[in-house]
Write an enzyme that holds these catalytic residues in place. Structure first.
Site, mmCIF file in Angstrom:
data_model
loop_
_atom_site.group_PDB
_atom_site.id
_atom_site.type_symbol
_atom_site.label_atom_id
_atom_site.label_comp_id
_atom_site.label_asym_id
_atom_site.label_seq_id
_atom_site.Cartn_x
_atom_site.Cartn_y
_atom_site.Cartn_z
ATOM 1 N N HIS A 1 -32.025 -28.055 75.727
ATOM 2 C CA HIS A 1 -32.699 -27.102 76.614
ATOM 3 C C HIS A 1 -34.151 -26.792 76.195
ATOM 4 C CE1 HIS A 1 -28.705 -26.764 78.037
ATOM 5 N NE2 HIS A 1 -28.288 -25.796 77.256
ATOM 6 N N HIS B 1 -28.259 -28.254 81.936
ATOM 7 C CA HIS B 1 -28.226 -27.317 83.068
ATOM 8 C C HIS B 1 -29.502 -26.485 83.175
ATOM 9 C CE1 HIS B 1 -26.880 -24.244 80.163
ATOM 10 N NE2 HIS B 1 -27.246 -23.357 81.049
ATOM 11 N N LYS C 1 -32.114 -24.774 86.668
ATOM 12 C CA LYS C 1 -32.484 -23.367 86.900
ATOM 13 C C LYS C 1 -33.687 -23.322 87.839
ATOM 14 C CE LYS C 1 -30.870 -21.497 82.472
ATOM 15 N NZ LYS C 1 -29.809 -20.546 82.816
ATOM 16 N N ASP D 1 -27.170 -27.248 69.784
ATOM 17 C CA ASP D 1 -26.639 -26.668 71.015
ATOM 18 C C ASP D 1 -27.751 -26.295 72.008
ATOM 19 O OD1 ASP D 1 -24.445 -25.519 72.562
ATOM 20 O OD2 ASP D 1 -25.268 -23.558 72.041
ATOM 21 N N GLU E 1 -30.025 -14.820 73.507
ATOM 22 C CA GLU E 1 -28.733 -14.460 74.104
ATOM 23 C C GLU E 1 -28.112 -13.307 73.335
ATOM 24 O OE1 GLU E 1 -26.304 -17.997 75.556
ATOM 25 O OE2 GLU E 1 -27.189 -18.754 73.713
ATOM 26 N N ARG F 1 -4.749 -32.261 80.694
ATOM 27 C CA ARG F 1 -3.515 -32.713 80.038
ATOM 28 C C ARG F 1 -2.301 -31.861 80.379
ATOM 29 N NH1 ARG F 1 -4.527 -33.411 73.793
ATOM 30 N NH2 ARG F 1 -5.732 -31.602 74.352
ATOM 31 N N LYS G 1 -28.254 -16.470 69.107
ATOM 32 C CA LYS G 1 -27.147 -15.691 69.672
ATOM 33 C C LYS G 1 -27.157 -14.313 69.030
ATOM 34 C CE LYS G 1 -24.316 -19.386 71.284
ATOM 35 N NZ LYS G 1 -24.698 -19.471 72.682
HETATM 36 C C1 BG6 Z 1 -25.221 -23.933 76.773
HETATM 37 C C2 BG6 Z 1 -24.917 -23.668 75.346
HETATM 38 O O1 BG6 Z 1 -25.703 -25.238 76.950
HETATM 39 O O2 BG6 Z 1 -26.215 -23.011 77.221
HETATM 40 C C3 BG6 Z 1 -24.441 -22.245 75.144
HETATM 41 O O3 BG6 Z 1 -23.906 -24.579 74.908
HETATM 42 C C4 BG6 Z 1 -25.442 -21.278 75.715
HETATM 43 O O4 BG6 Z 1 -24.227 -21.968 73.766
HETATM 44 C C5 BG6 Z 1 -25.806 -21.651 77.142
HETATM 45 O O5 BG6 Z 1 -24.854 -19.984 75.688
HETATM 46 C C6 BG6 Z 1 -26.941 -20.789 77.649
HETATM 47 O O6 BG6 Z 1 -27.118 -21.027 79.014
HETATM 48 P P1 BG6 Z 1 -27.713 -19.914 79.965
HETATM 49 O O7 BG6 Z 1 -27.805 -20.603 81.285
HETATM 50 O O8 BG6 Z 1 -26.751 -18.768 79.934
HETATM 51 O O9 BG6 Z 1 -29.036 -19.540 79.395
#
Ligand code: BG6
Length: 490
Positions: A241, A179, A183, A236, A217, A50, A339
């Site tokens: 994941h 994602h 990996k 999340d 994390e 934007r 976290k």
């Molecule tokens: C994301 C989450 O999908 O994955 C984040 O939204 C998280 O909160 C992240 O930190 C962790 O990914 P990775 O690849 O660092 O383990």
């Protein structure tokens, strides 16, 4: 040796093109592909956002932000210069149809070219963006759309988004990113399970006692307070994941590695997860939120302080999950993620049963169960804990020892970021590592009752000090079954 297979020329149109994900992950990943010579000369990236930016100002932003996310060891000014020439900036308010026609001019319309719309925006915009793309006649039969997670915040909203996007794109044109599937070590799980004869015969309740999946994390809210506080760890991390990792551990062997064959097997696992009833939540699901603490000697504020408000959002979840099918009956899967935990550490641990009878004398020492540890990050690799004879004199004494494979040492290559693989898979039209609609929905269907239970209760998540391994009740969750988290064994 890795192989660099060139891809077709493409136009990547990235909505949210000045955002955190683009600057931190998407564009640096494309840079690495540029570095490896995989991007064809004609490939272009159109960053859409934007902000009122000129191309020059956008390129300056790439210099200031994106560049910092490229490992200096691999940064080459010549490659960077070439890479930046691929970019165009397009100012657009995604919600109003006006600007979309302007995109037409920026796209190459030859049939050989792959057209991709990457929606790195809030999911509530997905439907509208697709509608406007369609009205502007930008959606060809070969165009693809990439949706960043989360796809909705519950089953109903994910169905709405999928329906809306599905009006303009066929399912085979939709790439839903998780994602974790990109990996290297996660893909290695497939190689390990289905490329070796060794594991299949022991991969069931007959030999496996339980499975643990941990993604820990050290980071906290970062700059994502608004998103994270409305999401929480269950939405999340677990809905996508962790459940995806669970699927890869638990699925049957696909007959081929094609997208649908793999995803058919994964969805069967999701459909066989035992539903969590209201009565189960208290005993099988632990939620937590970090309080003040310290990580690596640095003090860390509480979640509520970082957020600037009290909140019921969980930053930690641990769950005991049962899979009701023939292979896994009676084998609990313990999942946890959080976290501000003690260290960044993700792994899958397959813990085998005890031997049925020990022929060793009492003073030989305890016999630990075999464990297969798949380390996702850091130090990607695989370890197998075996019982061995303690060397030297002193009779038959037993000792647990690891058989350890560190991928970095073994292969001595740079480990690509998961987005590198996934971004080009979209160009190649390979959706094996993307989530199909039924998978996303099955995962929400399973997670929803937990969210609803928390929403209806007045309870607060349990506090845990930053730098710990979560609330003490997370240890109890597994201890009371006579087991312990793998982490606690170090
Ligand atoms: C994301 C989450 O999908 O994955 C984040 O939204 C998280 O909160 C992240 O930190 C962790 O990914 P990775 O690849 O660092 O383990």
């Amino acid at each position: 040796m890795s192989q660099i297979i060139p891809v077709r020329p493409f136009d990547y149109v990235v909505f949210g093109g000045t955002g955190d994900l683009s600057m931190r992950k998407l564009f640096p990943s494309l840079y690495y592909r540029e570095m490896d010579g995989q991007l064809p000369d004609e490939a272009s990236v159109i960053a859409v956002a934007r902000g009122d930016l000129t191309d020059k100002a956008f390129l300056a932003m790439l210099d200031e932000t994106c560049r910092n996310h490229i490992d200096p060891e691999y940064f080459d000014p010549k490659i960077w210069k070439r890479f930046k020439q691929r970019f165009t900036y397009k100012r657009l308010d995604a919600l109003t149809p006006d600007g979309y026609k302007g995109l037409t001019k920026l796209l190459d319309h030859s049939e050989l070219r792959v057209r991709i719309f990457y929606l790195a925006t809030a999911p509530r915009l997905f439907g509208t963006i697709c509608k406007h793309l369609d009205s502007a006649q930008l959606v060809t039969r070969d165009a693809r759309v990439v949706l960043e997670k989360p796809i909705g915040h519950d089953l109903a909203s994910s169905c709405e988004i999928n329906d809306e996007v599905g009006k303009y794109f066929h399912e085979d044109q939709i790439y839903r990113i998780d994602h974790y599937l990109g990996k290297e070590t996660v893909q290695n799980l497939l190689a390990l399970r289905f490329g070796n004869i060794l594991f299949e015969s022991v991969w069931s309740s007959a030999v496996i006692d339980h499975v643990q999946i941990t993604t820990a994390e050290t980071v906290g809210l970062g700059g994502r307070a608004a998103y994270y506080d409305s999401s929480g760890a269950l939405r999340d991390m677990v809905q996508n994941h962790l459940l995806q990792l669970l699927c890869l551990v638990a699925m049957e062997a696909p007959y081929t590695m094609s997208a649908d064959a793999v995803r058919d097997e994964k969805v069967k696992v999701l459909n066989s997860l035992r539903p969590v009833t209201d009565g189960d939540v208290a005993s099988s699901v632990i939620w937590g939120q970090y309080t003040e603490g310290a990580i690596d000697g640095e003090s860390v504020p509480a979640y509520a302080t970082e957020l600037g408000a009290t909140s019921r959002t969980e930053t930690f979840v641990a769950l005991k999950v049962n899979i009701d099918n023939w292979r896994w009956a009676g084998v609990p899967f313990y999942l946890r993620t959080g976290k501000r935990l003690s260290r960044r550490h993700s792994e899958i641990v397959i813990s085998f049963r005890s031997i049925p009878h020990s022929a060793f004398p009492m003073d030989a020492g305890a016999i630990a169960n075999n464990r297969l540890v798949i380390r996702l990050q850091p130090d990607e690799g695989v370890g197998l804990q075996l019982m061995t004879k303690d060397p030297g004199p002193g009779g038959m004494r037993l000792r647990a020892a690891p058989l350890d494979l560190s991928f970095a040492e073994e292969f001595n290559v740079r480990y690509p970021d998961s987005y590198e693989r996934l971004l080009l898979d979209v160009v190649r039209g390979d959706s094996t590592l993307f989530m199909r609609r039924d998978e996303v929905q099955a995962a929400w269907r399973w997670v929803d009752p937990i969210i609803e239970h928390w929403a209806a209760s007045k309870a607060m998540p349990k506090g845990y000090p930053a730098g710990s391994w979560g609330p003490t009740s997370a240890a109890t969750l597994i201890d009371r079954d006579g087991r312990s988290w793998h982490e606690d064994m170090h």
